[in-house]
Write an enzyme that holds these catalytic residues in place. Structure first.
Site, short mmCIF file in Angstrom:
data_model
loop_
_atom_site.label_atom_id
_atom_site.label_comp_id
_atom_site.label_asym_id
_atom_site.label_seq_id
_atom_site.Cartn_x
_atom_site.Cartn_y
_atom_site.Cartn_z
N ASP A 1 -8.82 2.53 -0.32
CA ASP A 1 -10.24 2.20 -0.37
C ASP A 1 -10.55 1.34 0.86
O ASP A 1 -9.69 1.18 1.76
CB ASP A 1 -10.62 1.54 -1.71
CG ASP A 1 -10.15 0.09 -1.83
OD1 ASP A 1 -9.41 -0.39 -0.93
OD2 ASP A 1 -10.51 -0.55 -2.82
N CYS B 1 -5.17 -0.69 -1.41
CA CYS B 1 -6.50 -1.24 -1.68
C CYS B 1 -6.42 -2.72 -1.32
O CYS B 1 -5.49 -3.12 -0.62
CB CYS B 1 -6.95 -0.98 -3.12
SG CYS B 1 -6.03 -1.84 -4.42
N GLY B 2 -7.36 -3.51 -1.76
CA GLY B 2 -7.34 -4.92 -1.38
C GLY B 2 -6.09 -5.63 -1.88
O GLY B 2 -5.40 -6.33 -1.13
N THR B 3 -5.81 -5.44 -3.15
CA THR B 3 -4.64 -6.08 -3.76
C THR B 3 -3.45 -5.13 -3.92
O THR B 3 -2.33 -5.59 -4.14
CB THR B 3 -4.99 -6.57 -5.18
OG1 THR B 3 -5.42 -5.44 -5.96
CG2 THR B 3 -6.10 -7.63 -5.15
N GLY C 1 -5.37 -2.36 -8.26
CA GLY C 1 -6.31 -1.41 -8.88
C GLY C 1 -5.91 0.02 -8.59
O GLY C 1 -5.90 0.88 -9.48
N HIS D 1 15.90 2.72 -8.54
CA HIS D 1 15.97 2.66 -10.01
C HIS D 1 14.83 3.36 -10.73
O HIS D 1 15.03 3.87 -11.84
CB HIS D 1 16.03 1.20 -10.46
CG HIS D 1 17.34 0.55 -10.16
ND1 HIS D 1 17.65 -0.73 -10.59
CD2 HIS D 1 18.43 0.98 -9.47
CE1 HIS D 1 18.88 -1.04 -10.18
NE2 HIS D 1 19.37 -0.03 -9.49
N ARG E 1 -5.14 -6.94 1.63
CA ARG E 1 -5.56 -8.33 1.71
C ARG E 1 -4.45 -9.26 1.24
O ARG E 1 -4.69 -10.45 1.08
CB ARG E 1 -6.82 -8.53 0.85
CG ARG E 1 -8.01 -7.73 1.33
CD ARG E 1 -9.18 -7.78 0.35
NE ARG E 1 -10.29 -6.96 0.82
CZ ARG E 1 -11.25 -6.48 0.02
NH1 ARG E 1 -11.23 -6.74 -1.27
NH2 ARG E 1 -12.22 -5.74 0.51
N HIS F 1 19.54 5.54 -14.68
CA HIS F 1 18.12 5.33 -14.39
C HIS F 1 17.29 6.56 -14.72
O HIS F 1 16.10 6.43 -15.02
CB HIS F 1 17.94 4.93 -12.92
CG HIS F 1 18.70 3.69 -12.58
ND1 HIS F 1 18.38 2.47 -13.12
CD2 HIS F 1 19.80 3.49 -11.80
CE1 HIS F 1 19.24 1.56 -12.68
NE2 HIS F 1 20.11 2.16 -11.88
C1 RB5 Z 1 -12.35 -3.96 -3.60
O1 RB5 Z 1 -13.18 -5.04 -3.31
C2 RB5 Z 1 -11.12 -4.42 -4.34
O2 RB5 Z 1 -11.47 -4.78 -5.65
C3 RB5 Z 1 -10.06 -3.35 -4.34
O3 RB5 Z 1 -9.73 -3.04 -3.03
C4 RB5 Z 1 -8.77 -3.70 -5.03
O4 RB5 Z 1 -8.29 -4.92 -4.61
C5 RB5 Z 1 -8.76 -3.56 -6.50
O5 RB5 Z 1 -7.72 -3.73 -7.16
#
Ligand code: RB5
Length: 150
Positions: free
Chosen positions: A7, A66-68, A71, A99, A110, A134
């Site tokens: 994303d 994605c950012g984290t 998600g 495994h 991020r 495994h």
């Molecule tokens: C988008 O702002 C952010 O929520 C998405 O990239 C992600 O980190 C979600 O888990």
């Protein structure tokens, strides 16, 4: 083939991974997104994972950002047959191949820097599944998946 998806929060990292793999002569399929414009991560995860599972080459893998990384990994793991691991350390990226036979690596653009992310990509792509005990555990995960299949 390595399938890539992200994303907007993971776009820059995906682009760095694409350049890194392409420079090594590794074939990639970019499933989007293609800019920093805000976009939902679940459809990207679904599209990328669907293409991975449709690939007849069972050596193919996918990388999602994605950012984290969280998600998009949650969404990816809803696709039957996907074992997505959200990693931010070298040990995890290595052992989820050894495994868990993970077929998707997820990372947060991020969360970690490009340098570490590329190390995780390299170890993920070059570490084989160990099999043995495994496999039994992965089969148990698939059993849970099958129980909840409509
Ligand atoms: C988008 O702002 C952010 O929520 C998405 O990239 C992600 O980190 C979600 O888990």
């Amino acid at each position: 083939m390595i399938y890539l998806g992200a994303d907007h929060g993971g776009y820059a990292l995906k682009e760095a991974i694409k350049a890194h793999l392409t420079a090594q002569g590794i074939a990639v399929t970019d499933c989007g997104t293609y800019s920093t414009d805000s976009v939902d991560y679940a459809p990207i995860a679904k599209e990328t994972c669907t293409r991975l599972l449709a690939d007849s080459d069972k050596e193919s893998l996918a990388i999602l950002c994605c950012g984290t990384g969280i998600g998009i990994s949650m969404a990816a793991n809803k696709v039957h047959g996907i074992r997505a691991a959200c990693c931010s350390d070298y040990f995890g990226a290595k052992y989820t191949r050894l495994h868990n036979n993970a077929n998707v690596l997820c990372m947060g653009g991020r969360v970690i820097g490009v340098g570490l992310a590329l190390e995780l990509v390299d170890v993920f792509l070059h570490t084989p599944f160990e099999g043995g005990r495994h496999q039994r555990r992965i089969d148990q995960i698939a059993d849970i998946e099958a129980q909840y299949r409509k």
